[in-house]
Design an enzyme around this catalytic site. Structure first.
Site, short mmCIF file in Angstrom:
data_model
loop_
_atom_site.label_atom_id
_atom_site.label_comp_id
_atom_site.label_asym_id
_atom_site.label_seq_id
_atom_site.Cartn_x
_atom_site.Cartn_y
_atom_site.Cartn_z
N LYS A 31 40.69 44.09 33.48
CA LYS A 31 42.19 43.45 32.28
C LYS A 31 41.46 42.49 31.12
O LYS A 31 42.11 42.76 29.79
CB LYS A 31 43.46 43.35 32.47
CG LYS A 31 43.53 44.18 33.83
CD LYS A 31 45.15 43.48 33.92
CE LYS A 31 45.90 43.32 35.32
NZ LYS A 31 46.19 42.57 35.61
N LYS B 270 37.06 31.07 37.76
CA LYS B 270 37.68 31.05 36.41
C LYS B 270 37.99 29.78 35.62
O LYS B 270 38.03 29.60 35.12
CB LYS B 270 39.42 32.14 37.10
CG LYS B 270 39.14 33.11 37.44
CD LYS B 270 40.68 33.92 36.73
CE LYS B 270 41.03 35.19 36.63
NZ LYS B 270 42.07 35.93 36.83
N LYS C 63 33.03 43.53 37.54
CA LYS C 63 33.75 44.71 37.19
C LYS C 63 34.85 44.90 36.22
O LYS C 63 34.40 44.53 35.04
CB LYS C 63 34.76 44.12 38.36
CG LYS C 63 35.60 43.31 38.30
CD LYS C 63 36.76 42.82 39.38
CE LYS C 63 37.57 41.66 38.43
NZ LYS C 63 39.16 41.34 38.69
P1 ATP Z 1 42.34 39.58 34.86
O1 ATP Z 1 41.08 40.55 34.49
O2 ATP Z 1 43.20 39.41 34.61
O3 ATP Z 1 41.84 39.06 35.15
P2 ATP Z 1 42.06 42.19 37.10
O4 ATP Z 1 41.84 43.42 35.35
O5 ATP Z 1 41.33 41.81 37.78
O6 ATP Z 1 43.19 40.49 35.56
P3 ATP Z 1 44.21 41.56 38.72
O7 ATP Z 1 45.78 41.56 38.67
O8 ATP Z 1 43.57 40.70 38.71
O9 ATP Z 1 43.46 42.69 38.01
O10 ATP Z 1 44.77 42.55 39.88
C1 ATP Z 1 45.38 43.74 40.26
C2 ATP Z 1 44.40 44.67 41.34
O11 ATP Z 1 43.64 45.57 40.68
C3 ATP Z 1 44.32 43.77 42.36
O12 ATP Z 1 44.36 44.73 43.65
C4 ATP Z 1 42.26 44.10 42.27
O13 ATP Z 1 42.04 43.59 43.43
C5 ATP Z 1 42.11 45.25 41.54
N1 ATP Z 1 41.67 45.63 40.93
C6 ATP Z 1 40.90 44.50 39.71
N2 ATP Z 1 39.95 45.24 38.72
C7 ATP Z 1 39.30 45.82 39.66
C8 ATP Z 1 38.49 46.81 39.52
N3 ATP Z 1 37.61 46.77 38.95
N4 ATP Z 1 38.13 47.84 40.45
C9 ATP Z 1 38.85 47.81 41.31
N5 ATP Z 1 40.34 47.41 42.01
C10 ATP Z 1 40.40 46.53 40.97
#
Ligand code: ATP
Ligand code: LTN
Length: 334
Positions: free
Chosen positions: A202, A117, A199
């Site tokens: 969001k 990040k 991965k």
């Molecule tokens: P950002 O893109 O804003 O960093 P993010 O999509 O990674 O967000 P988080 O809020 O950081 O989402 O994560 C929420 C939950 O979703 C966490 O338990 C994280 O491990 C899970 N998670 C996030 N992305 C994935 C993915 N691609 N596959 C499986 N689990 C995920």
């Protein structure tokens, strides 16, 4: 929810950064719901964590409410679980400061998420971003959680939470339960539909890369149809077939079929048929969520009242641990 039945305790949280993706759902939220029966569960909207990226204030407030509605809409019953907003329980920020003082600069510097990040947002590498895993440790340790259901990307943060807890316990006496990650076998790492080596996230600027839980069915179908695959045209799980592997794991999560059964179902069929079937399975999986979410967002007062009750219940548990930790470090209590 008092832990009178002595079920193991589960805690997890999600940042209100934007509408969750299918990755968040399959990697985390779906497991959260499954754990409700056998564990005493606490689930939070991690709004304090979201401050690290300086969201626009009105937007953060709105997204916090939306994420709270999302948690209820995926089926977390606020009577059976404690569903709350992190900043409404001041103990989180208080314990985080104490734990900051029991975290080494070196170990926090090694966090992959911090490195990624800070490289991505070189203009805003704030101390909050650095201390992010310590706040996360406070979230978990306050409730003496045994298990933390998260996607695979959060494993390292769970390890540092354990390290901080054991260091504190060793120096100041038994205070915190050591938490364990709970990472599902399938769905723990849902990949981007456009670059299946990354991965699904969001915050990906390419809307075709991820499925949002609120995407309309026709949008979901279109996104799956344009998912990046390979040129072999055989539906099988194998090294080097990242795109197909990803679609197979999504299909498996939504249908319960294992990979062998999926390979059999699509024997002799092309990727076109497979992609449509995956899309249909996802649409069905998300349908109840979409309906619940719309209904909940029409009743803002219910959401606010439920969030207030959740914070009250969480505070009661959190304050017990906070008081214990304060005593152990020598803060003078009244
Ligand atoms: P950002 O893109 O804003 O960093 P993010 O999509 O990674 O967000 P988080 O809020 O950081 O989402 O994560 C929420 C939950 O979703 C966490 O338990 C994280 O491990 C899970 N998670 C996030 N992305 C994935 C993915 N691609 N596959 C499986 N689990 C995920
Ligand atoms: N950092 C987590 C969100 C989070 C969390 C937690 C997860 C904040 N506090 C406590 C589990 C337990 C993430 O998913 N990005």
């Amino acid at each position: 929810m008092e832990n009178t039945e002595r079920k193991p305790i589960v805690l997890s949280a999600i940042q209100p950064t934007s509408v969750p993706t299918l990755g968040n759902y399959l990697g985390a939220l779906k497991n959260w719901k499954m754990m409700c029966e056998d564990y005493d569960c606490l689930y939070a909207v991690a709004d304090l964590h979201a401050l690290t990226v300086h969201p626009e204030p009105a937007k953060l407030r709105q997204q916090t409410l939306e994420m709270y509605a999302t948690l209820l809409a995926v089926g977390l019953d606020p009577e059976k679980n404690i569903v709350f907003i992190q900043s409404r329980v001041p103990a989180h920020a208080e314990l985080a400061w104490i734990l900051d003082c029991y975290t080494q600069f070196g170990e926090a510097s090694r966090m992959t998420q911090f490195k990624e990040k800070s490289a991505k947002h070189a203009d805003n590498v704030n101390v909050g971003l650095f201390a992010y895993p310590v706040l996360m440790a406070a979230d978990i340790l306050l409730y003496q959680a045994n298990f933390v259901p998260v996607g695979a990307d959060q494993k390292q943060h769970l390890e540092i939470a354990r390290d901080i807890a054991s260091r504190f316990n060793a120096l100041r006496g038994e205070t915190f339960t050591l938490p364990e990650p709970f990472i599902g076998k399938i769905g723990a790492r849902v990949m981007s539909l456009q670059d299946p080596t990354q991965k699904m996230s969001k915050s990906d600027p390419n809307p075709k890369a991820s499925i949002s839980l609120l995407d309309d069915p026709d949008v979901i179908l279109k996104k799956f149809k344009s998912a990046v695959t390979d040129s072999e045209a055989v539906v099988r799980y194998a090294d080097g077939k990242d795109g197909i592997n990803n679609l197979m794991s999504i299909y498996s999560c939504c249908t319960g079929l294992d990979y062998a059964a999926i390979e059999k179902e699509f024997e002799g069929k092309g990727y076109g048929d497979f992609k449509v079937k995956v899309a249909e399975a996802v649409i069905e999986e998300l349908r109840p969520f979409r309906d619940n979410y719309k209904r909940l967002m029409d009743d803002k007062q219910y959401l606010l009242d439920t969030a207030a009750q959740g914070a009250e219940k969480a505070s009661r548990i959190a304050n017990r641990t906070l008081t214990k930790a304060k005593k152990k470090v020598g803060l003078l209590l009244g």
